[in-house]
Design a protein around this motif. Structure first.
Motif, PDB file in Angstrom:
ATOM      1  N   TRP A  73     -11.720  14.439  -9.061  1.00 45.37           N
ATOM      2  CA  TRP A  73     -12.051  15.573  -9.832  1.00 45.37           C
ATOM      3  C   TRP A  73     -13.706  15.843  -9.359  1.00 45.37           C
ATOM      4  CZ3 TRP A  73      -9.157  18.882 -11.450  1.00 45.37           C
ATOM      5  CH2 TRP A  73      -7.938  18.568 -12.032  1.00 45.37           C
ATOM      6  N   ALA A  74     -14.457  15.045  -9.023  1.00 42.87           N
ATOM      7  CA  ALA A  74     -15.840  15.371  -8.658  1.00 42.87           C
ATOM      8  C   ALA A  74     -15.752  16.156  -7.323  1.00 42.87           C
ATOM      9  CB  ALA A  74     -16.685  13.949  -8.438  1.00 42.87           C
ATOM     10  N   LEU A  75     -14.897  15.756  -6.500  1.00 46.12           N
ATOM     11  CA  LEU A  75     -14.742  16.346  -5.045  1.00 46.12           C
ATOM     12  C   LEU A  75     -14.137  17.777  -5.225  1.00 46.12           C
ATOM     13  CD1 LEU A  75     -13.538  13.545  -2.862  1.00 46.12           C
ATOM     14  CD2 LEU A  75     -15.763  14.399  -2.999  1.00 46.12           C
ATOM     15  N   ALA A  76     -13.081  17.759  -6.253  1.00 42.44           N
ATOM     16  CA  ALA A  76     -12.391  19.185  -6.338  1.00 42.44           C
ATOM     17  C   ALA A  76     -13.470  20.226  -7.069  1.00 42.44           C
ATOM     18  CB  ALA A  76     -11.122  18.965  -7.247  1.00 42.44           C
ATOM     19  N   SER A  77     -14.176  19.677  -7.942  1.00 43.57           N
ATOM     20  CA  SER A  77     -15.369  20.539  -8.736  1.00 43.57           C
ATOM     21  C   SER A  77     -16.476  20.763  -7.587  1.00 43.57           C
ATOM     22  CB  SER A  77     -16.023  19.869  -9.820  1.00 43.57           C
ATOM     23  OG  SER A  77     -14.675  19.464 -10.667  1.00 43.57           O
TER      24      SER A  77
END
Length: 260
Positions: free
Chosen positions: A163-167
């Motif tokens: 989720w950090a990367l996708a955000s």
């Protein structure tokens, strides 16, 4: 912290298992001392699906199940990448000969509490297991920590690295060791580590990559707990709980942002 420097009371890890968890268990055994592993049985997919449907609705729950199935298939097709990652990072991802493993149906069951009482550990580390109930947590005889594959409290819940990367928040691709309370990854933060994914990493391998740069903080936090030196820090981040991505979000994000 070397084993000779730590408290003589043993360490317990409660987990469902997995290669990334064994990498952490073996690092603890090498640098802190003997570790007893309480291995709980995985929760049934049917029960997981029903629980998520109650919380988020059936559409989201089925979409998340699709991503879980795709991820499992991906692990088979990308096994070569995982093997290279393990070799490059020198991860020891299998139970060692002589490792104490106690099988229980659930981390919240009486068998788990009985095992902890027999071992009388100086610290319990949760790593990829069920959320402990208030009653189970209250009956633990020592500090209870959790290894969370995400930067808390900003990425609580599932797939924190993804989720950090996708955000677009690559700087918070990391992990947390925190105290356990009744919430979902809401306890006081003890240690955090940040790293970077490498070429070929996907949602199927992020946990291994994160474990590789998180062994030190697990060793430090467990050693501090044994020595009675637990101190929390304030990450200064907003708090949000995340879940598995739905299959349609996962595919869209992979195609548009190259985050798989």
């Amino acid at each position: 912290m070397a084993a000779s420097e730590s408290n003589t009371r043993p360490v317990v890890v409660v987990t469902e298992g997995g290669p990334h968890i064994w990498a952490i268990v073996n690092a603890l055994a090498d640098r802190v001392g003997p570790v007893s592993v309480i291995l709980e049985s995985p929760e049934s997919k049917k029960r997981l699906l029903r629980g998520r449907a109650r919380r988020q609705g059936w559409v989201s729950a089925i979409g998340q199940l699709g991503t879980m199935v795709l991820t499992r298939l991906g692990k088979r097709f990308l096994a070569g990448h995982a093997e290279r990652l393990i070799a490059e990072e020198k991860l020891d991802t299998e139970p060692r000969q002589g490792q104490t493993i106690i099988h229980v149906p659930s981390a919240n069951g009486p068998q788990c509490l009985d095992a902890v009482a027999r071992i009388n550990p100086g610290v319990v580390l949760l790593a990829g297991c069920r959320l402990l109930s208030k009653d189970t947590l209250a009956r633990m005889p020592c500090p209870v920590l959790n290894y969370h594959a995400g930067i808390a409290p900003k990425y609580r819940g599932m797939n924190g690295g993804y989720w950090a990367l996708a955000s677009g928040d690559q700087g918070n691709f990391g992990t947390t060791v925190h105290l356990v309370d009744a919430g979902v990854d809401t306890g006081g933060v003890l240690k955090q580590a940040r790293g970077k994914p490498k070429t070929g990493d996907t949602i199927a391998s992020y946990a291994l990559r994160q474990a590789a740069f998180s062994r030190d903080i697990c060793v430090e936090a467990v050693g501090n707990a044994l020595a009675g030196r637990l101190e929390t820090i304030d990450p200064g981040l907003p708090s949000k709980q995340w879940y598995h991505p739905t299959i349609w979000f996962y595919l869209w994000t992979g195609l548009t942002k190259r985050v798989w």
